[in-house]
Design a protein around this motif. Sequence first.
Motif, PDB file in Angstrom:
ATOM      1  N   SER A   1       0.835  -1.214   0.000  1.00 57.98           N
ATOM      2  CA  SER A   1       0.000   0.000   0.000  1.00 57.98           C
ATOM      3  C   SER A   1       0.871   1.266   0.000  1.00 57.98           C
ATOM      4  O   SER A   1       0.419   2.335  -0.399  1.00 57.98           O
ATOM      5  N   GLN A   2       2.124   1.133   0.446  1.00 61.68           N
ATOM      6  CA  GLN A   2       3.032   2.311   0.413  1.00 61.68           C
ATOM      7  C   GLN A   2       3.597   2.558  -0.984  1.00 61.68           C
ATOM      8  O   GLN A   2       4.152   3.593  -1.275  1.00 61.68           O
ATOM      9  N   TRP A   3       3.505   1.549  -1.826  1.00 64.97           N
ATOM     10  CA  TRP A   3       4.114   1.642  -3.147  1.00 64.97           C
ATOM     11  C   TRP A   3       3.628   2.847  -3.933  1.00 64.97           C
ATOM     12  O   TRP A   3       4.415   3.591  -4.500  1.00 64.97           O
ATOM     13  N   LYS A   4       2.314   2.972  -3.941  1.00 59.53           N
ATOM     14  CA  LYS A   4       1.702   4.019  -4.739  1.00 59.53           C
ATOM     15  C   LYS A   4       2.275   5.377  -4.367  1.00 59.53           C
ATOM     16  O   LYS A   4       2.648   6.177  -5.240  1.00 59.53           O
ATOM     17  N   GLN A   5       2.357   5.588  -3.054  1.00 60.37           N
ATOM     18  CA  GLN A   5       2.843   6.863  -2.536  1.00 60.37           C
ATOM     19  C   GLN A   5       4.273   7.152  -3.024  1.00 60.37           C
ATOM     20  O   GLN A   5       4.560   8.239  -3.494  1.00 60.37           O
ATOM     21  N   LEU A   6       5.135   6.132  -2.925  1.00 55.00           N
ATOM     22  CA  LEU A   6       6.528   6.335  -3.329  1.00 55.00           C
ATOM     23  C   LEU A   6       6.647   6.554  -4.839  1.00 55.00           C
ATOM     24  O   LEU A   6       7.411   7.395  -5.310  1.00 55.00           O
ATOM     25  N   ALA A   7       5.873   5.776  -5.589  1.00 53.95           N
ATOM     26  CA  ALA A   7       5.925   5.926  -7.046  1.00 53.95           C
ATOM     27  C   ALA A   7       5.419   7.307  -7.458  1.00 53.95           C
ATOM     28  O   ALA A   7       6.016   7.978  -8.309  1.00 53.95           O
ATOM     29  N   TRP A   8       4.321   7.763  -6.809  1.00 52.72           N
ATOM     30  CA  TRP A   8       3.791   9.082  -7.157  1.00 52.72           C
ATOM     31  C   TRP A   8       4.749  10.204  -6.770  1.00 52.72           C
ATOM     32  O   TRP A   8       4.860  11.212  -7.447  1.00 52.72           O
ATOM     33  N   GLY A   9       5.452   9.991  -5.644  1.00 55.77           N
ATOM     34  CA  GLY A   9       6.463  10.969  -5.220  1.00 55.77           C
ATOM     35  C   GLY A   9       7.506  11.138  -6.310  1.00 55.77           C
ATOM     36  O   GLY A   9       7.914  12.254  -6.662  1.00 55.77           O
ATOM     37  N   ARG A  10       7.919  10.005  -6.884  1.00 53.29           N
ATOM     38  CA  ARG A  10       8.943  10.049  -7.941  1.00 53.29           C
ATOM     39  C   ARG A  10       8.370  10.717  -9.203  1.00 53.29           C
ATOM     40  O   ARG A  10       9.039  11.499  -9.870  1.00 53.29           O
ATOM     41  N   VAL A  11       7.118  10.417  -9.521  1.00 55.87           N
ATOM     42  CA  VAL A  11       6.495  11.016 -10.705  1.00 55.87           C
ATOM     43  C   VAL A  11       6.477  12.541 -10.568  1.00 55.87           C
ATOM     44  O   VAL A  11       6.846  13.277 -11.491  1.00 55.87           O
ATOM     45  N   LYS A  12       6.083  13.020  -9.385  1.00 53.74           N
ATOM     46  CA  LYS A  12       5.987  14.470  -9.172  1.00 53.74           C
ATOM     47  C   LYS A  12       7.347  15.116  -9.353  1.00 53.74           C
ATOM     48  O   LYS A  12       7.482  16.153  -9.993  1.00 53.74           O
ATOM     49  N   LEU A  13       8.344  14.473  -8.774  1.00 59.70           N
ATOM     50  CA  LEU A  13       9.705  15.012  -8.880  1.00 59.70           C
ATOM     51  C   LEU A  13      10.130  15.113 -10.369  1.00 59.70           C
ATOM     52  O   LEU A  13      10.635  16.136 -10.822  1.00 59.70           O
ATOM     53  N   LEU A  14       9.864  14.040 -11.110  1.00 61.08           N
ATOM     54  CA  LEU A  14      10.267  14.027 -12.527  1.00 61.08           C
ATOM     55  C   LEU A  14       9.491  15.058 -13.342  1.00 61.08           C
ATOM     56  O   LEU A  14      10.002  15.635 -14.292  1.00 61.08           O
ATOM     57  N   GLU A  15       8.234  15.284 -12.929  1.00 60.20           N
ATOM     58  CA  GLU A  15       7.421  16.254 -13.664  1.00 60.20           C
ATOM     59  C   GLU A  15       7.837  17.697 -13.390  1.00 60.20           C
ATOM     60  O   GLU A  15       7.739  18.555 -14.252  1.00 60.20           O
ATOM     61  N   GLN A  16       8.299  17.933 -12.158  1.00 57.25           N
ATOM     62  CA  GLN A  16       8.701  19.312 -11.818  1.00 57.25           C
ATOM     63  C   GLN A  16      10.029  19.678 -12.487  1.00 57.25           C
ATOM     64  O   GLN A  16      10.309  20.847 -12.707  1.00 57.25           O
ATOM     65  N   LEU A  17      10.830  18.670 -12.762  1.00 60.00           N
ATOM     66  CA  LEU A  17      12.200  18.946 -13.226  1.00 60.00           C
ATOM     67  C   LEU A  17      12.302  19.894 -14.424  1.00 60.00           C
ATOM     68  O   LEU A  17      13.040  20.877 -14.364  1.00 60.00           O
ATOM     69  N   PRO A  18      11.554  19.664 -15.519  1.00 59.79           N
ATOM     70  CA  PRO A  18      11.725  20.571 -16.673  1.00 59.79           C
ATOM     71  C   PRO A  18      11.304  22.012 -16.372  1.00 59.79           C
ATOM     72  O   PRO A  18      11.808  22.939 -16.985  1.00 59.79           O
ATOM     73  N   GLN A  19      10.384  22.200 -15.406  1.00 57.65           N
ATOM     74  CA  GLN A  19       9.920  23.575 -15.108  1.00 57.65           C
ATOM     75  C   GLN A  19      11.046  24.399 -14.485  1.00 57.65           C
ATOM     76  O   GLN A  19      11.283  25.526 -14.887  1.00 57.65           O
ATOM     77  N   ASN A  20      11.708  23.822 -13.480  1.00 57.37           N
ATOM     78  CA  ASN A  20      12.756  24.587 -12.799  1.00 57.37           C
ATOM     79  C   ASN A  20      13.795  23.629 -12.212  1.00 57.37           C
ATOM     80  O   ASN A  20      13.760  23.293 -11.025  1.00 57.37           O
ATOM     81  N   PRO A  21      14.734  23.170 -13.039  1.00 54.59           N
ATOM     82  CA  PRO A  21      15.667  22.120 -12.602  1.00 54.59           C
ATOM     83  C   PRO A  21      16.472  22.492 -11.350  1.00 54.59           C
ATOM     84  O   PRO A  21      16.583  21.680 -10.431  1.00 54.59           O
ATOM     85  N   SER A  22      16.984  23.733 -11.273  1.00 50.84           N
ATOM     86  CA  SER A  22      17.830  24.078 -10.109  1.00 50.84           C
ATOM     87  C   SER A  22      17.016  24.002  -8.822  1.00 50.84           C
ATOM     88  O   SER A  22      17.487  23.503  -7.809  1.00 50.84           O
ATOM     89  N   GLN A  23      15.777  24.499  -8.906  1.00 54.98           N
ATOM     90  CA  GLN A  23      14.911  24.481  -7.724  1.00 54.98           C
ATOM     91  C   GLN A  23      14.631  23.042  -7.277  1.00 54.98           C
ATOM     92  O   GLN A  23      14.667  22.726  -6.082  1.00 54.98           O
ATOM     93  N   VAL A  24      14.353  22.177  -8.248  1.00 53.30           N
ATOM     94  CA  VAL A  24      14.054  20.773  -7.919  1.00 53.30           C
ATOM     95  C   VAL A  24      15.257  20.146  -7.212  1.00 53.30           C
ATOM     96  O   VAL A  24      15.116  19.450  -6.207  1.00 53.30           O
ATOM     97  N   ILE A  25      16.452  20.414  -7.701  1.00 51.76           N
ATOM     98  CA  ILE A  25      17.646  19.819  -7.075  1.00 51.76           C
ATOM     99  C   ILE A  25      17.816  20.391  -5.659  1.00 51.76           C
ATOM    100  O   ILE A  25      18.083  19.652  -4.719  1.00 51.76           O
ATOM    101  N   ARG A  26      17.619  21.695  -5.530  1.00 55.25           N
ATOM    102  CA  ARG A  26      17.766  22.309  -4.190  1.00 55.25           C
ATOM    103  C   ARG A  26      16.733  21.736  -3.208  1.00 55.25           C
ATOM    104  O   ARG A  26      17.065  21.388  -2.090  1.00 55.25           O
ATOM    105  N   ASP A  27      15.465  21.628  -3.655  1.00 52.47           N
ATOM    106  CA  ASP A  27      14.398  21.187  -2.751  1.00 52.47           C
ATOM    107  C   ASP A  27      14.454  19.698  -2.425  1.00 52.47           C
ATOM    108  O   ASP A  27      14.206  19.296  -1.304  1.00 52.47           O
ATOM    109  N   HIS A  28      14.738  18.893  -3.434  1.00 51.53           N
ATOM    110  CA  HIS A  28      14.625  17.443  -3.221  1.00 51.53           C
ATOM    111  C   HIS A  28      15.938  16.753  -2.882  1.00 51.53           C
ATOM    112  O   HIS A  28      15.948  15.624  -2.416  1.00 51.53           O
TER     113      HIS A  28
END
Length: 443
Positions: free
Chosen positions: A20-47
Motif C-alpha cells: 500500500s506504500q508503493w503508490k505513494q513512493l511511485a507518485w512521489g517520484r512522478v511528481k519530482l520528474l514532472e517538476q524537473l523541466p519547469q525549474n531544474p535548479s529548484q528541484v535539485i535544491r528542494d529534493h
Amino acid sequence: MSLPDWFILQSPPDIDIDVSQWKQLAWGRVKLLEQLPQNPSQVIRDHFPLYDDTLNQIYHDYRLGAYLLRLVAATNRRLEAWLIESEGDLFERLYFDRTSLDQKRGIFENLFGSGKVMEYEEFKYKMDERHNEKLAELYHQFHSTRGRGTSDFLICVHFSQVPWMVSNRRGYLRKGWVVSNEVSFRGSLKKAFENRLQEEVEKAQDLLGINESIDQIVQEIEQNLAKHTQIRSQFSSTEFEGKNLQSHPEIFPPCMIYLFSEFEKTGRLIHGHRLQLGFFLKKIGMSVDDQLHYWFEKSVDNLNITYAEFQRTAGYQIRHLYGLEGGKKDYDVPKCSTIATSYFCPFVHLDPAILLEFLSNNYLTHKKSVTPSRNQLEKIISSSSRDPTLACKDYFPFIYGKTLYRKIVHPLQWARYASKFEGLMVEQDESNSSKNNEAETNQ
Ligand code: SF4
C-alpha cells in the motif's frame, strides 16, 4: 569507488514494504520528474539537499519509488519512453550538481563497465604510453586551459562504450581507447545511463504476473499515469496528426531542414540521418505510404529497383519506424540532447565556417525573416559550443520575427511554435495553448 546515494541503478533497494506504500513512493517520484523541466535548479535544491540528517531515508525512498516505476513502465511503452527520458534528465542534473569526484569515477565504471575505464596515469603505465608526446601535450593543454576550481579531470574509456565520440573524433583515440576530459564524456554517460535503465525496465517484466497484489498496484499506477496530462502531452503526442506539415518545410527546425535539403540535393543520407528525418516526418503528419513513396522516389539508391523490391528492403525500415514491423514500437522524435549525442544537430556537428554559411543563407527565402548580421551569427555560433539548444532558440527570431523565452529542447517544439506563427496550427486544447504562450512577439 563509491556511488552517490541518488544513483538509482545501484543494487536493488529493500522492497520488503507494504504494497500500500508503493503508490505513494511511485507518485512521489512522478511528481519530482514532472517538476524537473519547469525549474531544474529548484528541484535539485528542494529534493536533494546537501546536508540533512534524514538523507538516508529520503534517498532510500527515492530509489524505491524509481524501482517501482520501472515495473509500471514495463507494462506500457509510452510510459517507458517518458520514464527513460525523464530519469535521464534527472541523472544529468544530479551528476552535475550533486556528485563528488570519487563518485563520478564510480559512475563511469558502473555505466561503462569495469575494465572499460582507466585513469589517465593508469592508462599511461598499463598501455606503455609513458613516452607518448601527444598524450603529454594533451595533459599540458588540459591543465593550462582548465578553469580554476573546476572538478574536470582526464579519463580514458574503451572505444566500444563511446561510439559517438569515436565517430565524431572527440578526444584522442589511442590503442582502442578514447582519452579526453570528463566533461566531454557527459553526453555518452547519459546515453549509457538511459540504455541501462531500459535494460532494467525489460528485466522488470519478469517480476510481473507472480504476485496478484503487486500486479494490481502496478496496474492502478499505470492507469493513473497514462491519464496524466503532462506525460501524455510530452512530445510523444499526436498533436500534428493529419496536419500534413511535411509540405511546409518553412516550419522545420535547423537540424531537419539541413537533412531535408541535403537529401533533396543529393538523394542520399546516412542511416542515422534518414532515421532522424523519418521520425520527424512521421510525427508532423506524413503517412507511412507517403513516406515510402517519398524515399523511393528521391533516393538515388533506388534508381534500378522496382517499388516492390524497395518495399522489401528500405521499405521495411520505414514501416519499422511507424511501429508496423519488428518490436512494433511507435518511435518518437528524439529530443535535442539525444540528437546532440546520437544523431545530427547543426549547432553541434557542423564546423563553425560551414555553420555560419548555413545559418546566413537563411535556408529558405522566408517572407518574415530578418537577415542577421555576421556579428549576430558569430555570437550564436560561439554560444552553440556551450549550449546548442540556446543557440537554436536565439536563431529562431531571424526566421520568424518572434522571440522565444524558452530554450528549444525538442525539434517538435520548434515546429509547434513555427506552425503557429505561420498560421498552420490552431490551438487545440489547454495544454497546447499554454505551450504556445511560451513564445511571444517581440520584434
Ligand atoms: S537544438 Fe534541437 S531543434 Fe535545434 S537544431 Fe539542434 S536538434 Fe534541432
